[in-house]
Motif scaffolding. Structure first.
Motif, PDB file in Angstrom:
ATOM      1  N   LEU A  23     -63.721  16.289 -16.836  1.00 41.08           N
ATOM      2  CA  LEU A  23     -63.403  15.917 -18.111  1.00 41.08           C
ATOM      3  C   LEU A  23     -63.446  16.867 -19.388  1.00 41.08           C
ATOM      4  CD1 LEU A  23     -64.800  13.788 -20.966  1.00 41.08           C
ATOM      5  CD2 LEU A  23     -66.914  14.559 -20.634  1.00 41.08           C
ATOM      6  N   GLY A  25     -59.881  16.580 -21.846  1.00 37.47           N
ATOM      7  CA  GLY A  25     -60.079  16.868 -23.213  1.00 37.47           C
ATOM      8  C   GLY A  25     -59.359  17.747 -23.683  1.00 37.47           C
ATOM      9  N   THR A  82     -56.027  16.422 -26.377  1.00 38.83           N
ATOM     10  CA  THR A  82     -55.752  17.402 -27.184  1.00 38.83           C
ATOM     11  C   THR A  82     -54.294  18.446 -27.958  1.00 38.83           C
ATOM     12  OG1 THR A  82     -58.165  18.270 -27.713  1.00 38.83           O
ATOM     13  CG2 THR A  82     -56.779  19.513 -28.587  1.00 38.83           C
ATOM     14  N   TRP A 113     -63.621  15.489 -30.627  1.00 38.64           N
ATOM     15  CA  TRP A 113     -63.723  15.367 -29.899  1.00 38.64           C
ATOM     16  C   TRP A 113     -63.161  14.713 -28.227  1.00 38.64           C
ATOM     17  CZ3 TRP A 113     -67.292  11.343 -28.697  1.00 38.64           C
ATOM     18  CH2 TRP A 113     -66.977  10.383 -27.912  1.00 38.64           C
ATOM     19  N   ASN A 114     -62.221  15.286 -27.806  1.00 40.45           N
ATOM     20  CA  ASN A 114     -61.604  15.902 -27.011  1.00 40.45           C
ATOM     21  C   ASN A 114     -62.038  17.208 -26.401  1.00 40.45           C
ATOM     22  OD1 ASN A 114     -60.110  13.579 -26.078  1.00 40.45           O
ATOM     23  ND2 ASN A 114     -59.566  14.282 -28.143  1.00 40.45           N
ATOM     24  N   LEU A 115     -61.771  17.777 -27.013  1.00 39.91           N
ATOM     25  CA  LEU A 115     -62.357  19.225 -26.720  1.00 39.91           C
ATOM     26  C   LEU A 115     -63.215  20.065 -26.641  1.00 39.91           C
ATOM     27  CD1 LEU A 115     -60.646  21.683 -25.090  1.00 39.91           C
ATOM     28  CD2 LEU A 115     -59.796  22.459 -27.478  1.00 39.91           C
ATOM     29  N   TYR A 118     -66.516  18.657 -28.243  1.00 32.49           N
ATOM     30  CA  TYR A 118     -67.476  17.688 -27.377  1.00 32.49           C
ATOM     31  C   TYR A 118     -67.745  17.723 -25.845  1.00 32.49           C
ATOM     32  CZ  TYR A 118     -69.116  13.862 -24.765  1.00 32.49           C
ATOM     33  OH  TYR A 118     -70.425  12.362 -24.476  1.00 32.49           O
ATOM     34  N   PRO A 119     -67.041  18.059 -25.025  1.00 29.40           N
ATOM     35  CA  PRO A 119     -66.965  18.019 -24.169  1.00 29.40           C
ATOM     36  C   PRO A 119     -67.279  19.683 -23.544  1.00 29.40           C
ATOM     37  CG  PRO A 119     -64.895  18.130 -24.260  1.00 29.40           C
ATOM     38  CD  PRO A 119     -65.733  17.542 -25.037  1.00 29.40           C
ATOM     39  N   GLN A 171     -59.520   9.167 -22.548  1.00 26.14           N
ATOM     40  CA  GLN A 171     -58.681   9.850 -22.340  1.00 26.14           C
ATOM     41  C   GLN A 171     -57.795   9.876 -21.786  1.00 26.14           C
ATOM     42  OE1 GLN A 171     -61.473  13.033 -21.243  1.00 26.14           O
ATOM     43  NE2 GLN A 171     -61.546  13.468 -23.195  1.00 26.14           N
TER      44      GLN A 171
END
Length: 345
Positions: free
Chosen positions: A67, A71, A75, A97-99, A101-102, A136
């Motif tokens: 994930l 991400g 990004t 959201w993509n970096l 968050y995980p 993604q």
């Protein structure tokens, strides 16, 4: 065949059919909106089940790092053009959201006692890890070729499936896993003993189907997906973003797949490649529905479940052959009763 045995087979068929119905609905949704035959749907089933098993073992799932990697890639792909265009707000949204968050999820899992968490909390964490991989994947794999012919999209789906199977072997190993049942209760119905896990599967499947119906009928995003499925060009002209529709569709497909894996993990041993066969039976149900009708796909899933259950009793060595043979007369009938239409450009 004795009546109690027949009842048990019908029960097993309903249980399996409920899972196949969810997967068939996801496959129909993805194809209707994006024209993608989503072969990796089964990998989300396996990833969801095995991620939950790792959480229950007290281990930080390796899918979390997948994930994070996805991400980072999203990004870079979306953030660099936003930065060049002088849109820092867009860059922050993509990175959040993509970096963020995980990475925040990774920090949380590193300090939380995973093994002692309630089962529902473990399920929520497993879904939180696996489900975001859906949009993604769409952004990295399918969005750049969204206007390609269906055959190319199918070839890309096969490549994505093989890649995810290989990563599944790397992440989870070759050993299968099972998880504890959500309910140990048993419902006594005379000659039929219904396990609590069966009731959970059927109840969750029906609830999710009703929730999806309400989503498509009553929400703005659901109506946007319906419009895109009916006429992609017309929906684009009305201001509906094709990329947003694709990401939302893959989000729902990933959620359905991961939840299905969580539901079946207590009743069958799940391996890294188990999901493909399960999703393939959902695909048979989707074909019965013509890859366009949700009710027919759900009915086809129940038919597949019953056929599989009774075939396992009468000819267990050939049950898979019998189930997949069902697709031949369906395709033949549809071929003879449909007109040839040139593929849209």
């Amino acid at each position: 065949m004795e009546f109690p045995i027949a009842l048990m087979l019908v029960q097993d068929g309903i249980t399996n059919g409920a899972i196949y119905a969810l997967l068939a609905l996801a496959l129909v949704l993805v194809f209707a909106v994006t024209r993608v035959i989503f072969i990796p749907q089964g990998e989300f089933v396996a990833y969801g089940a095995l991620t939950l098993a790792m959480l229950q073992a007290g281990v930080v799932p390796t899918t979390l790092w997948l994930l994070v990697g996805l991400g980072v890639a999203v990004t870079v792909v979306d953030g660099v053009p936003a930065l060049r265009a002088g849109r820092p707000g867009r860059l922050l949204g993509v990175a959040g959201w993509n970096l963020a968050y995980p990475l925040g999820l990774a920090a949380l899992l590193s300090v939380v006692p995973l093994q002692s968490l309630p089962q529902l909390a473990q399920v929520a964490l497993a879904l939180a890890i696996v489900v975001p991989m859906g949009p993604q994947m769409y952004r990295l794999v399918y969005q750049p070729i969204a206007s390609a012919p269906i055959l190319i999209l199918l070839i890309v789906s096969v490549a994505a499936h093989l890649t995810m199977v290989g990563m599944g072997l790397l992440f989870f190993g070759a050993e299968g896993q099972r998880t504890p049942a959500f309910s140990e209760a048993v419902l006594d119905l005379g000659p039929l003993m219904v396990p609590g896990q069966t009731l959970v599967i059927v109840a969750v499947s029906l609830t999710l189907i009703v929730a999806l119906f309400q989503f498509f009928e009553r929400t703005l995003y659901g109506k946007a997906l319906r419009a895109t499925a009916m006429n992609r060009v017309g929906a684009r002209l009305m201001g509906i973003s094709p990329s947003l529709a694709g990401k939302l569709t893959f989000f729902l497909a990933a959620f359905i797949g991961a939840l299905s894996g969580v539901l079946i993990a207590p009743i069958t041993t799940v391996y890294y490649d188990t999901g493909f066969l399960i999703a393939l039976k959902g695909f048979v149900a989707a074909i019965i529905g013509g890859l366009g009708s949700y009710p027919l796909a759900a009915l086809g899933a129940l038919l597949v479940g019953q056929l599989e259950s009774f075939s396992s009793f009468w000819a267990s060595a050939y049950k898979e052959v019998i189930v997949f043979t069902l697709i031949i007369p369906v395709l033949l009938w549809r071929s003879l009763n449909s007109r040839h239409v040139e593929e849209e450009e």
